[in-house]
Structures are given as structure tokens and as C-alpha cells.
Design an enzyme around this catalytic site. Sequence first.
Site, PDB file in Angstrom:
ATOM      1  N   HIS A 192       0.853  -1.191   0.000  1.00 28.39           N
ATOM      2  CA  HIS A 192       0.000   0.000   0.000  1.00 28.39           C
ATOM      3  C   HIS A 192       0.889   1.241   0.000  1.00 28.39           C
ATOM      4  CE1 HIS A 192      -4.033  -1.713   1.588  1.00 28.39           C
ATOM      5  NE2 HIS A 192      -3.327  -2.693   1.019  1.00 28.39           N
TER       6      HIS A 192
ATOM      7  N   GLU B  46       0.798   3.983   1.702  1.00 32.47           N
ATOM      8  CA  GLU B  46       1.184   4.465   3.024  1.00 32.47           C
ATOM      9  C   GLU B  46       2.326   3.652   3.615  1.00 32.47           C
ATOM     10  OE1 GLU B  46      -3.434   4.745   2.948  1.00 32.47           O
ATOM     11  OE2 GLU B  46      -1.861   3.547   2.003  1.00 32.47           O
TER      12      GLU B  46
ATOM     13  N   CYS C  89      -6.877   2.364   4.955  1.00 26.17           N
ATOM     14  CA  CYS C  89      -7.542   1.134   5.373  1.00 26.17           C
ATOM     15  C   CYS C  89      -7.122   0.829   6.813  1.00 26.17           C
ATOM     16  CB  CYS C  89      -7.138  -0.005   4.430  1.00 26.17           C
ATOM     17  SG  CYS C  89      -5.430  -0.558   4.655  1.00 26.17           S
TER      18      CYS C  89
ATOM     19  N   CYS D 258      -3.231   0.244   7.178  1.00 30.26           N
ATOM     20  CA  CYS D 258      -2.424   1.460   7.050  1.00 30.26           C
ATOM     21  C   CYS D 258      -2.673   2.418   8.210  1.00 30.26           C
ATOM     22  CB  CYS D 258      -2.684   2.122   5.705  1.00 30.26           C
ATOM     23  SG  CYS D 258      -2.088   1.110   4.330  1.00 30.26           S
TER      24      CYS D 258
END
Length: 161
Positions: free
Chosen positions: A59, A61, A89, A92
Site C-alpha cells: 500500500h 502508506e 484502510c 495502514c
Amino acid sequence: MESGQLESKYEKYMKEALAEAEKAYSLGEAPIGAVVEYKGEIIGRGCNKRNSEKNPLAHAELIAIKQAADYIKDWRLEGCNIYITLEPCPMCAGAIVQARIDKAIIGTMNPKAGSAGSIVNLLQTEGYNHRVEIVNGIREEECRGMLKRFFKELRDGKVKE
């Protein structure tokens, strides 16, 4: 610092997160980007690479946080802010809390998986040893528009996943 100056700072760094999202878009990934800023300098950048790396952890992040931690040479990112084009999410959001990031600046909210207020707010949960300040809606139309365009193209078969 006056609110106009803060807003321009937020917009400046969100523009950089949007550039990361564009990189993801060009890879055929959901266009999500993130940057970590420390004392006016970007020390971490990331774009979504879940499909291209076949990695559920890739991801934006998490990539940006890892780069920032490498730069700082510590897992504690106190004094850092993260700029994210889409509300994080749960995974993260948890990483942002664990990294002790001061502030999360979010472009657009994520009603299906958001964990900074849409479904739950892990960034500010009472009982955790750290809470993250949240700023929402920075360059919101650009962030939301890029995601809408990508998913329309995906539905129309113009993007390979």
C-alpha cells in the site's frame, strides 16, 4: 502560521501524493499515493503496488512510512505528517498510529474501507498510546476524480489489473 499558509502547505504536499497516485495509475494500480513530510522535506514516498508486486502489504502508506523510517533511522516518526490521497484502510491506519505520525492529511474519504472516520477511526481511538490528528478534504476533487476515472476505465476494460 495562518490558516491560509497551512492550507497551501497541505495542498503542496497533497500535490506530491497525487503525483504518486499518478504513478500507480500508470502501473494499472488503483491510484493511491502517499508522502511523509518531516520539517518541510519529503522523506518518504509511496504509490499503490499491490497488483504489480503481488503483495497485499504494498500500500502507498506502508511504502512511504518504510522510506521515512529508513531516512530517520527509527520506527518512531514523531514530528512527521503523512499526506494520503485516499483515507487509509485498517492496516495502514494501524501503521500510522504505530509509527507515531503526528498528522494524517487525507484527500478523499473511503466509505467502503476507511479507518480514519468513515467506518471506524483507528487514528483517534481512545485507549491507544498514540492518536493522530486528522485533516480531511485537501485537493478532494482531484483525489476523488482520479479514483473515479480509474475505476470507470477498469469497468470499461481499458485498464488491465
